[in-house]
Write an enzyme that holds these catalytic residues in place. Structure first.
Site, mmCIF file in Angstrom:
data_model
loop_
_atom_site.group_PDB
_atom_site.id
_atom_site.type_symbol
_atom_site.label_atom_id
_atom_site.label_comp_id
_atom_site.label_asym_id
_atom_site.label_seq_id
_atom_site.Cartn_x
_atom_site.Cartn_y
_atom_site.Cartn_z
ATOM 1 N N TRP A 130 -29.137 -82.467 19.676
ATOM 2 C CA TRP A 130 -30.378 -82.136 18.974
ATOM 3 C C TRP A 130 -30.448 -82.928 17.667
ATOM 4 O O TRP A 130 -29.443 -83.025 16.945
ATOM 5 C CB TRP A 130 -30.405 -80.629 18.697
ATOM 6 C CG TRP A 130 -31.593 -80.135 17.951
ATOM 7 C CD1 TRP A 130 -32.900 -80.464 18.173
ATOM 8 C CD2 TRP A 130 -31.596 -79.212 16.853
ATOM 9 N NE1 TRP A 130 -33.705 -79.786 17.295
ATOM 10 C CE2 TRP A 130 -32.942 -79.011 16.474
ATOM 11 C CE3 TRP A 130 -30.598 -78.515 16.167
ATOM 12 C CZ2 TRP A 130 -33.314 -78.156 15.443
ATOM 13 C CZ3 TRP A 130 -30.968 -77.665 15.137
ATOM 14 C CH2 TRP A 130 -32.312 -77.493 14.777
ATOM 15 N N ASP A 211 -24.258 -73.395 20.329
ATOM 16 C CA ASP A 211 -25.679 -73.341 19.989
ATOM 17 C C ASP A 211 -26.397 -72.765 21.198
ATOM 18 O O ASP A 211 -26.376 -73.346 22.285
ATOM 19 C CB ASP A 211 -26.191 -74.754 19.657
ATOM 20 C CG ASP A 211 -27.613 -74.710 19.087
ATOM 21 O OD1 ASP A 211 -28.282 -73.664 19.219
ATOM 22 O OD2 ASP A 211 -28.058 -75.731 18.517
ATOM 23 N N LYS A 246 -37.679 -69.289 21.011
ATOM 24 C CA LYS A 246 -38.257 -69.642 22.312
ATOM 25 C C LYS A 246 -38.367 -68.421 23.220
ATOM 26 O O LYS A 246 -39.416 -68.140 23.773
ATOM 27 C CB LYS A 246 -37.433 -70.719 23.030
ATOM 28 C CG LYS A 246 -36.671 -71.663 22.138
ATOM 29 C CD LYS A 246 -37.519 -72.729 21.507
ATOM 30 C CE LYS A 246 -36.689 -73.451 20.468
ATOM 31 N NZ LYS A 246 -37.271 -74.597 19.879
HETATM 32 C C1 LMR Z 1 -36.803 -78.793 19.088
HETATM 33 O O1 LMR Z 1 -35.725 -79.271 19.401
HETATM 34 O O2 LMR Z 1 -37.876 -79.378 19.242
HETATM 35 C C2 LMR Z 1 -36.846 -77.383 18.532
HETATM 36 O O3 LMR Z 1 -35.561 -76.860 18.480
HETATM 37 C C3 LMR Z 1 -37.581 -77.271 17.266
HETATM 38 C C4 LMR Z 1 -36.900 -77.920 16.109
HETATM 39 O O4 LMR Z 1 -36.739 -77.250 15.092
HETATM 40 O O5 LMR Z 1 -36.540 -79.099 16.184
#
Ligand code: LMR
Length: 398
Positions: A130, A211, A246
């Protein structure tokens, strides 16, 4: 003060939403940020949450502070979601849970807590991960290293590479693992693979930090927590960052949790004392509304059943749109095989689109996709799927 200072770049994900909002093209489509949309393109308030909120508004009598760790009832409910109501972890009291402002807040509180006691540790993240993970842990002062995760050829987990990488992590370091619906790739470990990862963690002595932002978006609330259950059974220390953005649709209510699991209840109590200190000097104590709303759903069997149904509806709609995207591209004569998108799990599809294609789609078609090719499949609808498939087909023709 700011005259000589260069502006910071826009956020890789939330910056796209800012640009999207400014875009005047009536056909624009936001496939960037991971926010669920229904087939009408709305991000609904779940019906179970609406009912819970109404009850809450009618019955609440005070806006006094919550405890530093948040509502105890919320913490207990989070633990039931993580471990199952009858779990040994809950019975023995060896987990400490605090309400954090969202999953990001949980990661940051956990990072700050770990930094205080493991100042020399390195944080290991999957390749890719992420977009915000490295930022959060860097801000907490950690050095970051990567372990292999995604194999772009097989479109699957490079499990051998991952395991070899994890074998080399020194004792005391921290390894961030995605429990399910890996963000951004959508490819997850099998139960057998988790067994191996847990065994390596126990043997090598590194600390897993899970996570868990998509519980229920893979298979079900219970099936998606396999990794948590396996780590709990190993009896080692680990942390879990939960997000209810979510699965409860509580994005703007910043509803998350950090759970610290220890071998014994006495150790969990020590962990709780320190995490409270970490929170107190940061945001003091959490906001109440989201946690109390989620807790009200989890405490009421009818609302709980309704929630399970609503999570299933979101999960299934995303699967339908995965198929529509794959079939739509094939129907337009796109030669590249995108069938792997149907196998990916959760909100995202790691599409394999190049950064050039992503830029072209934004500039020419007002279709917003995260750099690296991550598509939020939950942003596709019956109304925009043809436009998106046409545009991707055109982008791929070059
Ligand atoms: C994402 O990955 O798009 C979500 O988890 C929102 C974010 O805060 O990035």
């Amino acid at each position: 003060m700011w005259k000589e200072i260069e502006a910071a770049p826009a956020d890789a994900i939330l910056g796209l939403t800012e640009a999207f909002k400014k875009d005047a093209n009536p056909n624009k489509v936001n496939l960037g940020v991971g926010v669920y949309k229904d087939d009408q393109g709305n991000t609904p308030i779940l019906k179970c949450i609406k009912t819970a909120e109404q009850k809450l508004v009618e019955t609440e009598t005070s806006k006094g502070y919550l405890p530093i760790s948040g509502s105890p009832a919320y913490g207990a409910n989070v633990q039931k979601l993580l471990f199952g109501a009858d779990s040994e972890v809950i019975a023995s009291g060896r987990a400490a849970t605090i309400h954090s402002p969202g999953g990001t807040g949980a990661l940051r509180v956990g990072a700050d807590l770990l930094k205080a006691f493991r100042p020399d540790a390195t944080l290991w993240v999957s390749t890719p991960t992420w977009a915000n993970h490295k930022g959060i842990f860097t801000a907490a002062g950690f050095g970051i290293k990567d372990y292999p995760y995604y194999n772009a050829q097989t479109k699957d987990v490079d499990f051998e590479g991952m395991l070899a990488g994890l074998e080399s992590v020194p004792a005391g370091d921290i390894v961030l693992l995605h429990v399910c619906c890996h963000n951004p790739t959508g490819v997850d470990l099998s139960a057998e693979q988790w067994d191996k990862v847990v065994a390596v963690a126990a043997a090598k002595g590194w600390m897993p930090f899970l996570d868990f932002a998509y519980q229920g978006f893979g298979d079900s609330i219970e099936e998606d927590r396999t990794a948590v259950e396996k780590l709990a059974a190993a009896g080692i220390d680990f942390l879990v960052a939960s997000s209810f953005s979510k699965n409860f649709g509580l994005y703007c209510e910043r509803t998350g949790a950090l759970t610290i699991v220890s071998p014994t209840a006495a150790e969990a109590a020590v962990a709780m004392s320190h995490v409270k200190k970490t929170i107190r000097v940061n945001y003091s104590n959490p906001p109440a509304h989201g946690g109390l709303s989620a807790s009200a759903v989890l405490d009421d069997s009818a609302l709980y059943d309704q929630w399970i149904g609503e999570v299933a509806e979101m999960r299934e709609r995303i699967k339908t749109m995965r198929a529509a995207l794959v079939d739509g591209l094939a129907a337009r004569g796109v030669e590249q095989d995108f069938s792997f998108i149907k196998e990916q799990r959760g909100m995202f599809s790691f599409s394999g689109l190049s950064d050039d294609a992503v830029t072209w789609l934004k500039e020419n078609k007002s279709i917003y996709i995260v750099k690296g090719g991550r598509i939020n499949v939950a942003g596709l609808t019956s109304a925009n799927i043809d436009y998106v498939c046409d545009a991707i087909a055109e982008a791929l023709k070059g």
